[in-house]
Design a protein around this motif. Structure first.
Motif, mmCIF file in Angstrom:
data_model
loop_
_atom_site.group_PDB
_atom_site.id
_atom_site.type_symbol
_atom_site.label_atom_id
_atom_site.label_comp_id
_atom_site.label_asym_id
_atom_site.label_seq_id
_atom_site.Cartn_x
_atom_site.Cartn_y
_atom_site.Cartn_z
ATOM 1 N N THR A 149 -3.750 1.885 -1.506
ATOM 2 C CA THR A 149 -5.190 1.626 -1.590
ATOM 3 C C THR A 149 -5.505 1.164 -3.003
ATOM 4 O O THR A 149 -4.644 1.178 -3.871
ATOM 5 C CB THR A 149 -6.019 2.877 -1.279
ATOM 6 N N ASN A 151 -8.391 -1.593 -4.058
ATOM 7 C CA ASN A 151 -8.857 -2.937 -4.364
ATOM 8 C C ASN A 151 -9.555 -2.949 -5.723
ATOM 9 O O ASN A 151 -10.387 -2.087 -6.000
ATOM 10 C CB ASN A 151 -9.836 -3.431 -3.292
ATOM 11 N N SER A 153 -12.308 -3.440 -8.187
ATOM 12 C CA SER A 153 -13.734 -3.611 -7.937
ATOM 13 C C SER A 153 -14.552 -3.050 -9.094
ATOM 14 O O SER A 153 -14.086 -2.187 -9.836
ATOM 15 C CB SER A 153 -14.140 -2.918 -6.626
ATOM 16 N N GLU A 196 -16.195 -6.509 -4.013
ATOM 17 C CA GLU A 196 -15.123 -7.354 -4.535
ATOM 18 C C GLU A 196 -15.452 -7.845 -5.940
ATOM 19 O O GLU A 196 -16.561 -8.304 -6.207
ATOM 20 C CB GLU A 196 -14.922 -8.556 -3.617
ATOM 21 N N GLY A 208 -9.063 0.216 -9.435
ATOM 22 C CA GLY A 208 -8.223 -0.521 -8.501
ATOM 23 C C GLY A 208 -6.843 -0.813 -9.022
ATOM 24 O O GLY A 208 -6.387 -0.263 -10.020
ATOM 25 N N ASN A 234 -6.221 -13.887 1.047
ATOM 26 C CA ASN A 234 -5.871 -13.081 -0.120
ATOM 27 C C ASN A 234 -5.649 -13.970 -1.340
ATOM 28 O O ASN A 234 -4.680 -14.727 -1.410
ATOM 29 C CB ASN A 234 -4.622 -12.245 0.159
ATOM 30 N N LYS A 323 -8.712 -8.624 -2.757
ATOM 31 C CA LYS A 323 -8.876 -7.955 -1.467
ATOM 32 C C LYS A 323 -7.561 -7.413 -0.925
ATOM 33 O O LYS A 323 -7.451 -7.080 0.241
ATOM 34 C CB LYS A 323 -9.492 -8.911 -0.452
ATOM 35 N N SER A 324 -6.555 -7.328 -1.757
ATOM 36 C CA SER A 324 -5.262 -6.848 -1.291
ATOM 37 C C SER A 324 -4.485 -6.302 -2.474
ATOM 38 O O SER A 324 -4.595 -6.809 -3.584
ATOM 39 C CB SER A 324 -4.474 -7.990 -0.645
ATOM 40 N N GLN A 325 -3.698 -5.279 -2.249
ATOM 41 C CA GLN A 325 -2.875 -4.742 -3.312
ATOM 42 C C GLN A 325 -1.772 -5.749 -3.650
ATOM 43 O O GLN A 325 -1.138 -6.315 -2.759
ATOM 44 C CB GLN A 325 -2.268 -3.405 -2.903
#
Length: 381
Positions: A149, A151, A153, A196, A208, A234, A323-325
Motif C-alpha cells: 500500500t 500511494n 499523496s 493523487e 506514500g 500507471n 497510482k501504483s506502488q
C-alpha cells in the motif's frame, strides 16, 4: 524455459556492458544482505508520520453520503481527528550517491511487512516473471522491493459512507438529478480517500511510496524498476526537486532513456518471445511509458526495465508512480569524468561500442544480421 532464462540473462549482460564502460560506476542492489537488513530494521522500527491533512473520521462521528469516495471529493469529508500514520523509510549510499526510500502504510494496515515486500526471489524460487539486477550479468534472478500500500499523496482521510440503494436488477439507484440514492438501512462502507499527487503544485507528497536520489557529483543515474500493470494508466514521474518554484518539474522523454520488457516472457509482442533484446521505451506527454509494439492488452502487464537520466550534483530527484506502488531492483550511478563525456546521449552515440548478436556473442561490423549496440537493436547489412 531454461533457454529463455539464459537469453534474458544474456540481454541484461549486454545492457550492463554499456553501463560499465567507465570503471567508476557505483551500485546499490536491494537484494544485497546489507540492504535487506536495513529494510528489516525499518519494518521492525516504524516512524510516526503526522500531518494536519491526515484525518480519521470514525463511524460514530460522521457518515458521508454515497458517492463521496467515488467522486474523490476530499473537501466533503469534514470532521474527524488528526492521525499519525506508520512510516517505514530506509537509506543507502555509495561514495557519491544517497538513496532514500519511503513507504507509508494506510491507517487500517495490520501487517507492518506490507510496507516493504520482496518480490520474485532467486532462480530456484522462480514464479514466472524474470527480474532484473542492476549489473545484469549474474544469472541469478534478483529480488525487487515494492510496498503493498502507499500511494504518494498530499493528504489522507479515513472515513465511512453509506452504500447506494439498489433496484430490482441490483443496479445503483439515482434521483432525478442523477445523484446516487443512499441506503440508510445498509451497513456503512469503510473508505480511504488518498488524493493523487499531481505535478504543478508547490508541495511534494506528504506520504506514500517514493524514492529520492541525491548525487554529490554530476553524472548518469540508472534505476532498475518494476512499474505495475495497467501501463495505460500507471504513470511514471521523475521529479527534479530543485524546481519547486516552478511547480516541481518532471523529466520528459527527451531527458530519459528507458529500456526493458513486459511480464510473462513475452517481451514486446508474441513474435518476440525469447529474444534477447531489451527494447527502447518512450515516455508520453502524460507520463505513461510505451513502446511501438504495445497492442491488444499489452498494457496489462508489469514493466521491468531501466530508466536512465543525467543528474546534477546536490540536486534531489524523486521517482514514483502516483497510482501504483513502484518496485525497485537497484540503482547504478556513474559520475561524469573530467571531460564531461559520460552522459546518456554521448553513450548512445558511441559508434565504437561493442556489438553483439542475439546469442550474446561479440561480433564486428562485418557481421550480417540483427545486432545490439549501445543497448539498441539494429540490422547490419
Amino acid at each position: 524455459m531454461k533457454k529463455i532464462f539464459t537469453l534474458i540473462s544474456v540481454a541484461l549482460c549486454v545492457m550492463s556492458v554499456n553501463a560499465q564502460e567507465t570503471s567508476n560506476q557505483e551500485v546499490i542492489d536491494v537484494s544485497s544482505t546489507k540492504i535487506k537488513e536495513k529494510i528489516e530494521a525499518s519494518i521492525a522500527n516504524p516512524q510516526t508520520l503526522s500531518n494536519p491533512l491526515f484525518v480519521l473520521v470514525t463511524k460514530e462521528e460522521k457518515i458521508f453520503p454515497v458517492g463521496t469516495w467515488q467522486n474523490g471529493n476530499y473537501e466533503a469529508v469534514t470532521g474527524g481527528s488528526p492521525i499519525a500514520l506508520k512510516n517505514f523509510p530506509w537509506e543507502a549510499s555509495t561514495e557519491n550517491l544517497v538513496l532514500k526510500a519511503n513507504s507509508t502504510l494506510n491507517a487500517d494496515a495490520t501487517d507492518n511487512g506490507e510496507a516493504w515486500q520482496y518480490k520474485i526471489g532467486a532462480k530456484e524460487d522462480y514464479k514466472g516473471t524474470p527480474a532484473l539486477s542492476v549489473d545484469g550479468c549474474d544469472p541469478q534472478y534478483f529480488d525487487y522491493i515494492m510496498p503493498k500500500t502507499g500511494n504518494p499523496s498530499p493528504a489522507y482521510k479515513d472515513f465511512y459512507e453509506y452504500p447506494a440503494k439498489k433496484d430490482s436488477e441490483n443496479k445503483d439507484m439515482v434521483d432525478e438529478q442523477g445523484n446516487l440514492i443512499p441506503d440508510y438501512d445498509g451497513d456503512p462502507i469503510h473508505r480511504i480517500l488518498d488524493p493523487e499527487w499531481k505535478p504543478g503544485g508547490h508541495d511534494l507528497p506528504a506520504k506514500g511510496c517514493f524514492y529520492e536520489f541525491t548525487a554529490k557529483k554530476d553524472g548518469v543515474l540508472k534505476i532498475a524498476i518494476c512499474l505495475n500493470k495497467n501501463l495505460n494508466a500507471n504513470k511514471l514521474y521523475i521529479i527534479d526537486e530543485s524546481t519547486k518554484d516552478e511547480g516541481y518539474k518532471l523529466l520528459g522523454n527527451d531527458q530519459l532513456t528507458i529500456s526493458g520488457f513486459r511480464n510473462g516472457n513475452t517481451f514486446e509482442t508474441e513474435s518476440d518471445r525469447g529474444t534477447t533484446n531489451l527494447v527502447a521505451w518512450t515516455l508520453t506527454d502524460n507520463y505513461l511509458i510505451t513502446t511501438a509494439n504495445i497492442d491488444n492488452g499489452g498494457t496489462n502487464r508489469p514493466f521491468f526495465g531501466y530508466v536512465s537520466f543525467n543528474v546534477k550534483a546536490n540536486v534531489t530527484y524523486m521517482a514514483m508512480s502516483p497510482k501504483s506502488q513502484l518496485g525497485l531492483f537497484g540503482v547504478a550511478f556513474t559520475p561524469n569524468s573530467a571531460s564531461g563525456i559520460n552522459t546518456i546521449k554521448a553513450a548512445e552515440q558511441n559508434a565504437n561500442a561493442p556489438i553483439y548478436n542475439l546469442a550474446g556473442q561479440q561480433v564486428d561490423k562485418s557481421y550480417k544480421g540483427v545486432v545490439i549496440q549501445n543497448g539498441k537493436k539494429m540490422v547490419q547489412k
